[in-house]
Design an enzyme around this catalytic site. Sequence first.
Site, PDB file in Angstrom:
ATOM      1  N   HIS A 112      19.994  -2.512  21.666  1.00 25.01           N
ATOM      2  CA  HIS A 112      20.278  -1.824  20.409  1.00 25.01           C
ATOM      3  C   HIS A 112      20.560  -0.346  20.639  1.00 25.01           C
ATOM      4  CE1 HIS A 112      18.177  -5.155  17.926  1.00 25.01           C
ATOM      5  NE2 HIS A 112      19.478  -5.287  17.859  1.00 25.01           N
ATOM      6  N   HIS A 171      22.945 -13.814  11.797  1.00 29.93           N
ATOM      7  CA  HIS A 171      21.685 -13.127  11.533  1.00 29.93           C
ATOM      8  C   HIS A 171      21.464 -13.090  10.026  1.00 29.93           C
ATOM      9  CE1 HIS A 171      23.641  -9.271  10.369  1.00 29.93           C
ATOM     10  NE2 HIS A 171      24.553  -9.654  11.231  1.00 29.93           N
ATOM     11  N   HIS A 192       0.814  -1.206   0.000  1.00 28.62           N
ATOM     12  CA  HIS A 192       0.000   0.000   0.000  1.00 28.62           C
ATOM     13  C   HIS A 192       0.856   1.268   0.000  1.00 28.62           C
ATOM     14  CE1 HIS A 192      -3.201  -2.753   0.948  1.00 28.62           C
ATOM     15  NE2 HIS A 192      -4.088  -1.786   0.992  1.00 28.62           N
TER      16      HIS A 192
END
Length: 477
Positions: free
Chosen positions: A432, A171, A9
């Site tokens: 983080h 990761h 969208h």
Amino acid sequence: MVNLVIVSHSARLGEGVGELAQQMLMGGNCKIAVAAGIDDPQNPIGTDPIKVMEAIESVADTDHVLVMMDIGSALLSAETALELLDPTIAAKVRLCAAPLVEGTLAATVSAAAGAAIDKVIADATHALEAKREQLGLPSSASETRIGPAFSTQNASAKSVTVVIKNPNGLHVRPASRLVTALSAFNADLLLEKNGKCVTPDSLNQISLLQVRCNDTVRLLASGEQADDALAAFRQLAAENFGESLEDTAVNASSKGNTIGNAFSYTPMPLPVRHASDRSPGEEQMRLRNALDLTLLDLMTLITRVEENWPGDLTAIFSGHHMLLDDPELFDTACGLLRSEHCTAEYAWQQVLSRLSMQYRQLDDAYLQARYIDIDDLLHRTLRHLLHSPQVLPEVTAPAILVADNLFPSVVPELDPRMVKGICLREGSPLSHGALIAREMGIAWVCQQGDALNEVKMGERLSLDVVHNRVIRDRKPL
């Protein structure tokens, strides 16, 4: 070969997912096209079947085209595009029900490695399994993964054992390099950690091992090119799977204490009302809109971080994007809206607070520190639901920022010329926020608890980063 089309969208969201996917290609032959947003400056959120059709046509020079979609009208637009396409092209197209971000990344790695369309779809569809297992949730998989044609006890299997040195383990990016490299060999492969084995042919499978820094993993290989696969694995590990291991944990100020005035930062909590005077459908629309706006926020943040600190920091907020773009979270909140007739903000708070608590209860300290990322996403979405502007610390002179905790997304908004250090009652050196602060050259001291209760604005503080402690001068500057 399989090419991909991303339907969203939001133009910014679609381009952002496309950018993430491009990072996973590693030279593979997978093409990616994006059909996102509509050409209306006043109302740009939406999907356009013509755009989707043109995107499919642009990557139709292949065996199959897999279309990844976000929600609602994205599926309708994709189905309409199929009706508009030349039948020979439409026959190549498959629509995928996987979550947009995680599914696209998993599909990209699988397609770039040369997997067949059914495996690419399977990898995309099961992209949330690693996250579910990590959070202790039951598997949503409807079928059992077929393992390789040998076991760890196979006498003909050869193996190589390595210790992972990547700061964040295997990761997304190092894992994608591993998948791509090993896909080139005609061999049966197993990747093992602590007796648990997966076939290293997808991001999902490798993620299920939850390989962290300093973990020992073993690749077992059997078949015609087993030796070549093991040699490639050994070389990848020696190169840290393409990642730099520069020590970001050492703060630029850690050679000496960081001194400055205390500046207190205490953002006001957002008021969340339980009962709603709207219908569940209206509340669901409010929540969907707030989530879309938050996803746009994150794409903007990813772009700004990439411009100022190119490297692994963008992966932090890409991860936020992945977490937020999980349809199961939205579906769970919608269930609460129907059953409790509550506000969207209350339902979303309940869902994300439970998720945050699950992270807090994990044994792994690195994973446990991720709870603040969930709280960060909750706060961002609540601000959009409640039309509350973000309140950042207005530091006009060099200072030490003192707070209970700090959302990771707040840290890149700080000016390191003004904020010399961050001192927290709570927090984690593995968060983080801490990683970002260190990259920006901002000292980070946390878990100070009651030691900060009597600190006054303007009081001289000294942060000892090496020993994670704050020293009070008690004399205002």
